[in-house]
Motif scaffolding. Structure first.
Motif, mmCIF file in Angstrom:
data_model
loop_
_atom_site.group_PDB
_atom_site.id
_atom_site.type_symbol
_atom_site.label_atom_id
_atom_site.label_comp_id
_atom_site.label_asym_id
_atom_site.label_seq_id
_atom_site.Cartn_x
_atom_site.Cartn_y
_atom_site.Cartn_z
ATOM 1 N N THR A 250 0.855 -1.189 0.000
ATOM 2 C CA THR A 250 0.000 0.000 0.000
ATOM 3 C C THR A 250 0.888 1.235 0.000
ATOM 4 O O THR A 250 1.679 1.434 0.916
ATOM 5 C CB THR A 250 -0.920 0.014 1.236
ATOM 6 O OG1 THR A 250 -1.746 -1.150 1.212
ATOM 7 C CG2 THR A 250 -1.800 1.260 1.230
ATOM 8 N N LEU A 251 0.763 2.064 -1.028
ATOM 9 C CA LEU A 251 1.625 3.233 -1.186
ATOM 10 C C LEU A 251 1.130 4.434 -0.396
ATOM 11 O O LEU A 251 1.902 5.133 0.244
ATOM 12 C CB LEU A 251 1.736 3.604 -2.666
ATOM 13 C CG LEU A 251 2.414 2.584 -3.572
ATOM 14 C CD1 LEU A 251 2.321 3.034 -5.026
ATOM 15 C CD2 LEU A 251 3.867 2.376 -3.173
ATOM 16 N N MET A 252 -0.165 4.705 -0.452
ATOM 17 C CA MET A 252 -0.692 5.852 0.263
ATOM 18 C C MET A 252 -2.206 5.709 0.403
ATOM 19 O O MET A 252 -2.839 4.916 -0.317
ATOM 20 C CB MET A 252 -0.335 7.160 -0.427
ATOM 21 C CG MET A 252 -0.848 7.323 -1.834
ATOM 22 S SD MET A 252 -0.252 8.884 -2.556
ATOM 23 C CE MET A 252 -1.260 8.972 -4.045
ATOM 24 N N THR A 253 -2.772 6.460 1.346
ATOM 25 C CA THR A 253 -4.206 6.344 1.627
ATOM 26 C C THR A 253 -4.859 7.731 1.731
ATOM 27 O O THR A 253 -5.414 8.094 2.770
ATOM 28 C CB THR A 253 -4.433 5.565 2.937
ATOM 29 O OG1 THR A 253 -3.718 6.234 4.000
ATOM 30 C CG2 THR A 253 -3.950 4.131 2.828
ATOM 31 N N PRO A 254 -4.817 8.528 0.679
ATOM 32 C CA PRO A 254 -5.408 9.877 0.737
ATOM 33 C C PRO A 254 -6.928 9.844 0.604
ATOM 34 O O PRO A 254 -7.484 9.095 -0.195
ATOM 35 C CB PRO A 254 -4.772 10.580 -0.462
ATOM 36 C CG PRO A 254 -4.555 9.466 -1.454
ATOM 37 C CD PRO A 254 -4.208 8.260 -0.638
ATOM 38 N N GLU A 255 -7.596 10.663 1.380
ATOM 39 C CA GLU A 255 -9.035 10.800 1.259
ATOM 40 C C GLU A 255 -9.375 11.616 0.007
ATOM 41 O O GLU A 255 -8.652 12.559 -0.331
ATOM 42 C CB GLU A 255 -9.605 11.501 2.489
ATOM 43 C CG GLU A 255 -9.796 10.602 3.691
ATOM 44 C CD GLU A 255 -10.906 9.582 3.449
ATOM 45 O OE1 GLU A 255 -12.080 9.979 3.333
ATOM 46 O OE2 GLU A 255 -10.569 8.385 3.363
ATOM 47 N N VAL A 388 -0.186 0.074 -13.152
ATOM 48 C CA VAL A 388 0.822 -0.461 -12.235
ATOM 49 C C VAL A 388 0.402 -0.122 -10.802
ATOM 50 O O VAL A 388 0.502 -0.947 -9.890
ATOM 51 C CB VAL A 388 2.224 0.113 -12.544
ATOM 52 C CG1 VAL A 388 3.223 -0.258 -11.445
ATOM 53 C CG2 VAL A 388 2.711 -0.403 -13.891
ATOM 54 N N ILE A 389 -0.087 1.104 -10.616
ATOM 55 C CA ILE A 389 -0.701 1.503 -9.353
ATOM 56 C C ILE A 389 -2.217 1.467 -9.551
ATOM 57 O O ILE A 389 -2.724 1.912 -10.581
ATOM 58 C CB ILE A 389 -0.274 2.929 -8.944
ATOM 59 C CG1 ILE A 389 1.238 2.984 -8.692
ATOM 60 C CG2 ILE A 389 -1.016 3.375 -7.684
ATOM 61 C CD1 ILE A 389 1.760 4.381 -8.413
ATOM 62 N N ARG A 413 -2.364 1.021 -4.320
ATOM 63 C CA ARG A 413 -1.480 -0.113 -4.092
ATOM 64 C C ARG A 413 -0.714 -0.501 -5.349
ATOM 65 O O ARG A 413 -1.074 -0.119 -6.467
ATOM 66 C CB ARG A 413 -2.277 -1.315 -3.574
ATOM 67 C CG ARG A 413 -3.238 -0.959 -2.445
ATOM 68 C CD ARG A 413 -4.000 -2.145 -1.925
ATOM 69 N NE ARG A 413 -3.226 -2.851 -0.893
ATOM 70 C CZ ARG A 413 -3.642 -3.946 -0.280
ATOM 71 N NH1 ARG A 413 -4.803 -4.476 -0.612
ATOM 72 N NH2 ARG A 413 -2.898 -4.505 0.650
ATOM 73 N N VAL A 414 0.330 -1.280 -5.138
ATOM 74 C CA VAL A 414 1.138 -1.795 -6.238
ATOM 75 C C VAL A 414 1.584 -3.207 -5.870
ATOM 76 O O VAL A 414 1.861 -3.494 -4.704
ATOM 77 C CB VAL A 414 2.372 -0.888 -6.499
ATOM 78 C CG1 VAL A 414 3.266 -0.801 -5.275
ATOM 79 C CG2 VAL A 414 3.173 -1.371 -7.700
ATOM 80 N N LYS A 415 1.614 -4.084 -6.853
ATOM 81 C CA LYS A 415 2.137 -5.427 -6.616
ATOM 82 C C LYS A 415 3.639 -5.337 -6.385
ATOM 83 O O LYS A 415 4.330 -4.543 -7.031
ATOM 84 C CB LYS A 415 1.830 -6.337 -7.804
ATOM 85 C CG LYS A 415 0.344 -6.623 -7.986
ATOM 86 C CD LYS A 415 0.104 -7.542 -9.176
ATOM 87 C CE LYS A 415 -1.388 -7.835 -9.322
ATOM 88 N NZ LYS A 415 -1.671 -8.704 -10.505
#
Length: 434
Positions: A250-255, A388-389, A413-415
């Motif tokens: 998980t790269l980031m979780t922005p609202e 990719v993302i 997310r990214v694999k």
């Protein structure tokens, strides 16, 4: 003053890093100060909220304020209230402006555009911009062309005594080890400690057991004294920590900052989510740019982006989830994406882990860690466009007998096998061999 004297004043005022830029003749009040051809600099120099500022001859413009203070040789500070950073993503170029206005301590005499004669006289000489930074502030000092500190810095750079960062900057370290060395040493100690019971820190910083399945990241952060407060600042100096088991990161979780999602989450979930039970609503389905999602009946769009030039064509665009009528139900404008990206993707350390399942899971971190450096915003947008993302939300609402209680997690997310697409430089270290 010596370089050490300047750095000491900056550290005393709260700086945790000192950065140096060798100024060219064109770095002046008229032409602004050039900060590089990519966005690396906005990940090491703290700035305010990014905002769309229209379009110029160089294409779309984004701006953010700087909390910048000039200091003099006596150590006095004064804020330059109009300082800002300007991004031209398609040029690409980053500049600093407004750094002299309204500040009596600003070195305006050193920042005037040179005459042709002065340009010729200074052909082999340089001023230096020295910046002390922390999470919020920038402390600035400028040397003259014949300043002893300039001579000191010229020699240090020419003899490779300073570490190059963010394309056009160098980092000055008084004593001790680099942040990367400190990070690796800390992770080595965590690896040697063996299995760690799943835990997290509460708001008061007290360690407590953690029973949910997603405990790896919390457990790792707890070893660094990090409380899970949702702050998007880097975790350890200029490093972001990511625990991974070799599958997905998980790269980031922005609202979202646009769409009906913001108006009423319950209505949003009833329209586009699923109802697993009578007391639970979920929105949890992978969305790819350009692909219709059968489960949610929504399509993800990257509006204002040109995949050929790999640049932004419309600064008011962004990443948008749209329904069949073309309405934006949830979205992230480009300035929102840039604002979050600049904080979360400076340097990233991916820490592998294995899990032993029990009533409370146990995690073994390492031995492999991967250091990622040199990701760029255009690379990030291309990764979104090419899937990719991807957007993989984990949003739900549960009815507790009286009200619906929301849980929001908008994940990008990214694999793990695709992580190399995001970084120019990846280094894998085996902690067992240290």
């Amino acid at each position: 003053m010596t370089l050490n004297d300047v750095a000491k004043v900056m550290f005393t005022n709260g700086a945790n890093r000192v950065l140096v830029k060798r100024l060219a003749n064109n770095d002046n009040s008229k032409n602004q100060i050039y900060l590089g051809s990519d966005f690396d600099v906005i990940r090491i120099i703290p700035s305010g909220e990014m905002r769309c500022a229209g379009v110029s001859k160089k294409g779309p413009i984004f701006k953010a304020s700087l909390n910048l203070f000039w200091l003099n040789t006596s150590g006095n500070l004064e804020q330059a209230k109009y300082s800002q950073i300007i991004l031209y993503p398609n040029y690409p170029e980053t500049r600093m402006s407004g750094f002299l206005k309204g500040c009596t301590l600003s070195p305006s005499h050193l920042m005037q555009p040179p005459t042709p004669q002065q340009r010729k006289q200074r052909a082999d000489k340089h001023r230096f911009l020295i910046l002390g930074v922390n999470e919020k502030n920038v402390f600035a000092y400028c040397t003259g062309w014949d300043d002893p500190v300039s001579d000191e810095l010229n020699q240090a750079i020419d003899n490779d005594k300073l570490l190059k960062v963010a394309t056009v900057f160098y980092e000055y370290v008084q004593t001790g080890k680099s942040t990367q060395q400190k990070l690796v040493e800390k992770l080595h100690a965590i690896y040697l400690s063996g299995e760690i019971e799943s835990c997290r820190l509460n708001k008061q910083g007290v360690m407590q057991p953690y029973t949910a399945l997603n405990g790896a990241g919390y457990t790792l952060e707890a070893q660094f004294g990090i409380t899970p407060n949702g702050c998007s600042d880097p975790d350890f100096f200029d490093w972001e920590l990511k625990a991974h088991s070799g599958s997905v990161v998980t790269l980031m979780t922005p609202e979202p900052n646009i769409g009906s999602y913001l108006d009423d989450l319950e209505t949003f979930l009833r329209q586009y989510g699923t109802r697993k039970t009578a007391d639970r609503l979920d929105f949890a389905s992978k969305h790819l740019v350009g692909n219709f999602n059968i489960k949610t009946a929504l399509t993800m769009h990257l509006d204002g982006y040109d995949p050929v030039s790999k640049g932004i064509t419309d600064p008011s665009g962004g990443l948008f989830l749209k329904n069949a009528s073309g309405e934006i139900v949830a979205g992230w404008s480009f300035d929102k994406i840039i604002d979050h990206w600049k904080k979360k993707h400076s340097n990233t350390c991916f820490v592998s882990y294995t899990i032993r399942k029990s009533s409370l899971n146990y995690y073994q971190f390492g031995p492999e860690i991967t250091l990622g450096k040199g990701t760029s915003f255009d690379r990030f947008l291309e990764a979104l466009y090419t899937n990719v993302i991807y957007y993989d939300p984990g949003i739900n609402m549960k009815f507790n007998g009286q009200t619906w209680k929301p849980k929001k997690r908008n994940q990008f997310r990214v694999k793990w096998n695709n992580i190399s697409f995001l970084y120019e430089f990846l280094q894998t270290i085996d902690l067992s061999e240290i």
